[in-house]
Design an enzyme around this catalytic site. Structure first.
Site, short mmCIF file in Angstrom:
data_model
loop_
_atom_site.label_atom_id
_atom_site.label_comp_id
_atom_site.label_asym_id
_atom_site.label_seq_id
_atom_site.Cartn_x
_atom_site.Cartn_y
_atom_site.Cartn_z
N GLY A 1 1.00 -1.26 0.06
CA GLY A 1 0.13 -0.01 0.09
C GLY A 1 0.89 1.27 -0.17
N ASN B 1 -7.86 4.56 8.89
CA ASN B 1 -7.29 3.32 9.40
C ASN B 1 -7.38 3.25 10.93
OD1 ASN B 1 -5.31 5.31 8.54
ND2 ASN B 1 -3.89 3.84 9.87
N THR C 1 11.21 -7.56 -10.88
CA THR C 1 10.65 -9.01 -11.32
C THR C 1 9.41 -8.99 -10.43
OG1 THR C 1 12.56 -9.77 -12.04
CG2 THR C 1 10.99 -11.34 -11.07
N CYS D 1 4.62 4.30 19.80
CA CYS D 1 5.26 4.09 20.94
C CYS D 1 6.43 4.82 21.26
CB CYS D 1 5.99 2.47 21.01
SG CYS D 1 4.85 1.17 21.48
#
Lengths: 372, 384
Positions: free
Chosen positions: A69, A144, A231, A316
């Site tokens: 993403g 989110n 690739t 954190c």
């Protein structure tokens, strides 16, 4: 273990993974190779691409496989916003937010629209920031951190009415495979990620309107029609498509069940302690609450000791203790410190929800007693 | 002709009758630092010679040597026979291609047929003849070719000195227990004591569930980085969460940190006794934070009888950061994980607490029981 941090990542779908491994182990050829093996692998990738496209987009869309993403968001922002200004929201995931912050070093002025209290964007504010110089607008589909759903179809339409040349991108990482919708003609770019729906980490995709002259972020051997060299991650791509097959086959049923489960959990939480951050009608996959006056990350550790894994709203970090997004929703310190994010997957059971709600209440009471 | 590394030691040569002891510790430390890398270590007078090593791993060897305390300097050079032709061949190999130069000769073998000056002039002359880009400048040369004629029929040639870490061999000055928090200062304090030859063990206080395992992992990483200098490392952790809760619940909030530090010092002394450490080491720097005032230091010292060494006491933060960057602990230290100091931090900590007030407030706590409980949370990790 009861795992309720599915918005961070999901457990890989075992059937999808096995199927992908089986294919990739036998068909290890480079998809760009011109002999039979390579063509066979390329064919399977194209099937995966076609399937993913068909779930949310019409034929006017193409799809670029990316490393996730974040890469898809970066490509959309950096290749979409080339001059003038670019508009986004204060509620974006860091992949978009930090890219917008970087834009000012590249001669494009970033603008950030205000959030409503539930984490959705203030549409009028967003529209007021769009002008004739705006090259790109980016709005997260499902926030989110709060689960608020932005009505991107209507926002894109309003943006295009004001500036038809401006591109519209949406970060759909928390929406794809979870809530029902289809891309409209006003949307140009849409980012998704595999590991939020049972795929593997390291795979994502950028949906793009085919007529769009998009630039690559990564140069090299010209894979993905020159738009994303390197690739192809065959295993990741196939696992993504196979996992998506399963998710999309029961998408509406799962969403309805999880909506009930989510509301049940909230109703079972001690109202004296927990404040709701997620809006009603938000994503059924995500419930964000705050244990007022307590520290979310400490609660997280107490819950972990009881076998319940949840997410927190705080990074954190002692220097930046609060979530940027929830702070932008306008909450006070007391609420910001106590943010916990419970996020579900179709496999989450009612028993797990019961156990988790009970554990949340008990841990919060224990902690308030200990720090009294 | 063989590639060698010449290692010179620092203060040890000032030692008198116990010089042998220091040399022994030093060579043990060199061996420890080079563990896993093929080599032979030979002692010659006043220096060590590292030979028969894997030349493709020279950089790794040098990087490890740069962290061994007691090393004054080291040079990569060539060891050869002591005939003029052999010496010249080695000198040619280490000499620059062009620029100004001079030759400096040291002659340990006083019976050698030529004096140092004669050797320098002979080799310099041959170099000038064979290498057209070279010019002699004995006052401010761009390059120097060093020759060292040894007593055992060999000679060394090299062209550069690298500074070593200096100090005394670790282990030659007893053992201390470092209170390591995860911040910038304590690793530097440990480094400085190790530099003076002290073996260092590590004690970390965590505060689960108020602190997380990432904080503990960070301290392990710091201890590991320091063990490049201290050569061994044992990390002991204790949980002080309940002590913090009790202080928070029962005592004046401005004394939170002062009281916690007294508990930490008592616990550290107990661990030090158990580990046969002769002192405590902290990263305190005078006036840096509220607990690091002379009153704060007095209050912590009052509860222990072991000496507390504070090598950073007169350092500015900037100086400490400078050392942390040099020794490679800075980047890990600034990772954003809370250590146990920040969770119950009072808004206005007392900067000049009176001992009588501290003792009165501490009287509200069952100190022995809390110490016992914290000691029972002990965990040990071997750092290597």
């Amino acid at each position: 273990m009861i795992y309720l941090d599915n918005a961070a990542t999901t457990k890989p779908d075992n059937a999808a993974l096995c199927r992908a491994i089986e294919f990739a182990r036998e068909n290890f050829f480079n998809p760009s190779a011109l002999y039979g093996g390579g063509i066979c692998v390329q064919g399977e990738i194209e099937k995966a691409r076609k399937f993913l496209l068909s779930r949310i987009a019409g034929e006017e869309f193409g799809l670029i496989f990316t490393s996730g993403g974040t890469e898809a968001d970066n490509q959309a922002v950096f290749c979409g916003a080339r001059r003038g200004n670019a508009v986004t929201t204060a509620g974006e995931h860091a992949a978009v937010y930090q890219s917008f912050t970087e834009l000012k070093n590249r001669g494009v002025k970033p603008r950030f629209a205000r959030l409503n209290r539930d984490g959705s964007v203030d549409g009028d504010d967003l529209l007021s920031l769009v002008d004739g110089e705006t090259g790109l607008v980016s709005v997260v589909h499902v926030n989110n951190e709060t689960g608020a759903v932005n009505d991107i179809l209507s926002l894109a339409k309003r943006v295009k009415e004001k500036n038809p040349r401006c591109l519209f991108h949406s970060d759909g990482v928390q929406a794809f495979g979870k809530i029902p919708f289809r891309l409209s003609k006003e949307i140009d770019l849409y980012s998704v990620s595999a590991h939020k729906i049972g795929g593997l980490k390291g795979t994502g995709a950028l949906f793009r309107r085919k007529t769009l002259a998009l630039l690559p972020l990564i140069l090299g051997g010209g894979q993905e029609k020159g738009l994303r060299s390197g690739t192809e991650n065959v295993l990741g791509i196939l696992c993504f498509a196979y996992a998506a097959e399963k998710k999309f086959s029961s998408l509406e049923r799962d969403a309805a069940r999880l909506e009930t489960l989510k509301e049940w959990i909230f109703s079972a939480l001690d109202g004296q302690i927990f404040t709701r951050i997620s809006p009603e009608g938000g994503s059924p996959y995500l419930l964000t609450v705050s244990a007022r006056g307590l520290r979310g990350e400490i609660l997280q550790r107490l819950l972990e000791a009881r076998g319940v894994i949840v997410g927190t709203g705080s990074a954190c970090s002692s220097k930046k203790p609060f979530s940027r997004v929830i702070e932008a929703c306008g909450y006070e310190k007391e609420v910001l410190g106590g943010v916990l994010r419970l996020s579900f997957c179709p496999e989450t059971t009612e028993e797990e929800a019961h156990f988790a709600a009970k554990a949340l209440n008990e841990c919060a009471r224990e902690l308030s007693e200990r720090v009294r | 002709m063989e590639k060698v590394i010449i290692i010179r030691y620092a203060e040890i040569h000032l030692k008198g009758k116990n010089r042998g002891y220091f040399e022994h510790v030093f060579s043990v430390n060199l061996e420890r630092a080079l563990k896993g890398l093929r080599h032979e270590l030979h002692r010659t007078s006043g220096r060590y010679l590292l030979a028969k090593f894997d030349e493709s791993r020279t950089d790794e060897i040098l990087s490890r040597l740069s962290r061994v305390f007691g090393v004054h300097s080291y040079s990569v050079g060539l060891c050869t026979g002591n005939s003029m032709d052999e010496i010249y061949e080695a000198a040619l190999a280490v000499a620059p291609a062009a620029g100004t130069f001079k030759v400096v000769t040291h002659r340990a073998d006083k019976k050698y047929s030529m004096t140092s000056m004669e050797i320098s002039s002979e080799i310099g002359g041959r170099l000038l003849k064979d290498r057209k880009g070279l010019k002699v400048d004995v006052h401010t040369p761009q390059h120097t070719v060093y020759l060292d004629v040894r007593e055992n029929g060999t000679a060394l040639a090299f062209s550069a000195f690298e500074h070593g870490a200096g100090g005394m061999p670790v282990g030659s000055s007893g053992k201390g227990l470092l209170l390591i928090s995860g911040g910038i200062d304590s690793p530097v304090a440990g480094y400085l004591m190790a530099k003076r030859g002290m073996s260092v063990e590590f004690l970390h206080f965590h505060s689960y569930p108020y602190t997380n395992d990432s904080a503990k992992e960070k301290v392990k990483e710091l201890a590991k980085l320091l063990s490049g200098y201290t050569l061994t490392g044992k990390l002991i952790t204790l949980n002080v969460a309940h002590i913090q809760e009790e202080i928070h619940r029962r005592c004046a909030p401005e004394l939170n940190v002062t009281l916690l530090r007294r508990f930490m010092f008592r616990l550290a002394e107990k661990i030090a006794e158990d580990r046969s450490a002769k002192c405590l080491i902290t990263g305190e720097s005078l006036g840096q934070v509220a607990s690091q005032t002379i009153e704060g230091i007095t209050s912590s010292n009052a509860v222990v009888s072991l000496p507390v060494l504070r090598p950073l006491i007169g350092f500015d933060k900037e100086e400490i950061i400078g050392i942390a960057k040099k020794i490679g602990t800075f980047e890990t230290s600034v990772l954003p994980f809370e250590d146990c100091c920040t969770v119950f931090l009072p808004e206005f900590p007392a900067t000049r607490p009176k001992l009588s007030f501290i003792e009165e407030e501490e009287g509200k706590l069952d100190v022995p029981a809390l110490l016992e409980e914290a000691l029972s949370s002990r965990e040990e990790f071997l750092i290597s």
